[in-house]
Design a protein around this motif. Structure first.
Motif, mmCIF file in Angstrom:
data_model
loop_
_atom_site.group_PDB
_atom_site.id
_atom_site.type_symbol
_atom_site.label_atom_id
_atom_site.label_comp_id
_atom_site.label_asym_id
_atom_site.label_seq_id
_atom_site.Cartn_x
_atom_site.Cartn_y
_atom_site.Cartn_z
ATOM 1 N N ASP A 230 4.541 4.737 6.157
ATOM 2 C CA ASP A 230 4.494 6.200 6.233
ATOM 3 C C ASP A 230 3.908 6.794 4.952
ATOM 4 N N ARG A 231 4.257 6.180 3.836
ATOM 5 C CA ARG A 231 3.698 6.611 2.549
ATOM 6 C C ARG A 231 2.178 6.450 2.571
ATOM 7 N N SER A 236 -3.339 8.534 2.649
ATOM 8 C CA SER A 236 -4.680 8.509 3.256
ATOM 9 C C SER A 236 -5.148 9.922 3.611
ATOM 10 N N LYS A 237 -4.197 10.800 3.973
ATOM 11 C CA LYS A 237 -4.547 12.193 4.296
ATOM 12 C C LYS A 237 -4.864 12.978 3.021
ATOM 13 N N LYS A 257 3.917 13.778 -6.564
ATOM 14 C CA LYS A 257 4.800 12.778 -5.948
ATOM 15 C C LYS A 257 3.996 11.566 -5.468
ATOM 16 N N ALA A 258 2.794 11.814 -4.944
ATOM 17 C CA ALA A 258 1.946 10.722 -4.481
ATOM 18 C C ALA A 258 1.531 9.828 -5.647
ATOM 19 N N LEU A 259 1.199 10.431 -6.774
ATOM 20 C CA LEU A 259 0.803 9.642 -7.947
ATOM 21 C C LEU A 259 1.946 8.744 -8.424
ATOM 22 N N ARG A 267 -2.983 4.563 -6.117
ATOM 23 C CA ARG A 267 -2.885 5.449 -7.284
ATOM 24 C C ARG A 267 -4.221 5.483 -8.043
ATOM 25 N N ARG A 268 -4.822 4.305 -8.218
ATOM 26 C CA ARG A 268 -6.112 4.239 -8.916
ATOM 27 C C ARG A 268 -7.162 5.066 -8.166
ATOM 28 N N GLN A 269 -7.125 4.974 -6.860
ATOM 29 C CA GLN A 269 -8.097 5.706 -6.036
ATOM 30 C C GLN A 269 -7.921 7.217 -6.203
#
Length: 365
Positions: A230-231, A236-237, A257-259, A267-269
């Motif tokens: 789910d993460r 991806s969105k 929060k995503a980072l 994270r690198r992306q």
């Protein structure tokens, strides 16, 4: 009109009052601010005889009345905490047919929550059955939502069939000030077979939820506590939208929060995305530094980036900070002094060679 007994109690603070001194007046005292506090304190150490007398004076005739009273509700809560199983069963019996009304009432909802914590599973079933047909009404109510959250926390998931009513309404609930809380409790306490349909529905609306004042909290919750799959869907969105989302009041929280929660590759992306010049040649870094929300995402990226990526990011941020120092008045409307200082300090923490590098930058320009 207050009784002479309550008047005496309120006036005579020097007397050492005991529960037996107010027998016959328990209901009246429960509805009084000082009397209620006195009973609450005494219930914690009451003898079984004293407890029985208190129950007899309140149950059944005055129980529901006191549950909805500004002071009386606290006494009933204590009765649920300290009463025997049979005494609590008597209290629950008075609530039959009234669970919805109590749950929607400011003080009654507190009693219902306390009851859920202290009654037997088979008694909880009555609460679930009465609330089931009205579950969405309760979820969207300032008081009722707390009751639904408490049921999700304390009742076995297989008994909570009412969560099926949330299917088809996940977007509506996620963007609701109370519904977003209830959904988070579902994702926290319920098993995969019950939450999967809701999560699949949620994923359809992630871009819209990121920018919503309440929906962003639900997305953040899944990022932090959800399954890796789910993460990954949420990240991806976000990929390809990082710069715009980072500058948004609500979505910037999701970016942070995503980072923090992303796997190393993702994270690198995301960080690469905020370092890569846009098609017009402008630096996204500069845009984020000047933005009141974006600068926090940039600061977060500096703290979580891998060593090599962090070094590259610092090399891109530092020249802009140097320019800002030179032309501070031109940037002052975009970047508060406190944010500027935060970024400088962060660079110092992230890069031991900060001083030498900065000197080289200034001398070469």
């Amino acid at each position: 009109m207050r009784s002479a007994q309550l008047d005496e109690f309120r006036a005579n603070k020097s007397r050492k009052w005991e529960l037996r001194d107010i027998f016959g007046y328990i209901v009246e005292f429960s509805g009084d601010q000082h009397g209620s506090r006195f009973i609450q304190q005494k219930l914690e150490s009451a003898t079984s005889e004293e407890m029985e007398i208190i129950f007899d004076e309140i149950v059944p005739q005055y129980a529901v009345q006191l549950m909805q009273d500004v002071f009386g509700n606290y006494v009933v809560q204590k009765m649920f905490e300290y009463g025997t199983s049979s005494q609590k069963a008597r209290l629950v019996a008075t609530m039959e047919g009234q669970i919805v009304g109590l749950s929607l009432q400011m003080y009654g909802c507190r009693v219902v929550q306390k009851a859920i914590e202290h009654i037997l599973p088979e008694q909880q079933i009555m609460f679930v059955q009465e609330l089931g047909p009205n579950v969405l009404k309760c979820v969207k109510d300032a008081n009722g939502n707390h009751v639904i959250q408490k049921l999700i926390e304390h009742v076995a998931p297989e008994r909570l069939a009412f969560v099926n009513a949330f299917r088809g309404s996940v977007y509506e609930l996620s963007t609701h000030p109370y519904g977003c809380r209830v959904l988070q409790r579902c994702f926290e306490y319920m098993p995969e077979e019950q939450t999967r349909p809701m999560l699949d529905e949620l994923h359809k609306y992630v871009p819209n939820l990121m920018v919503d004042q309440f929906g962003n909290y639900v997305v953040q919750f899944v990022l932090e506590h959800g399954k890796p799959q789910d993460r990954a869907v949420i990240i991806s969105k976000l990929t390809g939208q990082m710069y715009n989302m980072a500058k948004h009041k609500f979505a910037s929280n999701v970016c942070e929060k995503a980072l923090v929660t992303a796997d190393s590759e993702s994270r690198r992306q995301l960080i690469d995305e905020i370092m890569t010049p846009k098609q017009d040649g402008l630096s996204p870094i500069m845009g984020l530094m000047k933005d009141s929300f974006g600068n926090y995402v940039l600061q977060r990226a500096l703290t979580v980036a891998d060593a090599d990526q962090k070094e590259l990011l610092i090399s891109k941020v530092r020249p802009h900070l140097v320019n800002m120092r030179r032309y501070s008045s031109a940037y002052s409307k975009h970047l508060s002094a406190s944010t500027y200082i935060l970024l400088e300090r962060l660079l110092e923490k992230c890069s031991p060679a900060e001083g030498a590098a900065e000197g080289a930058t200034e001398s070469s320009s």
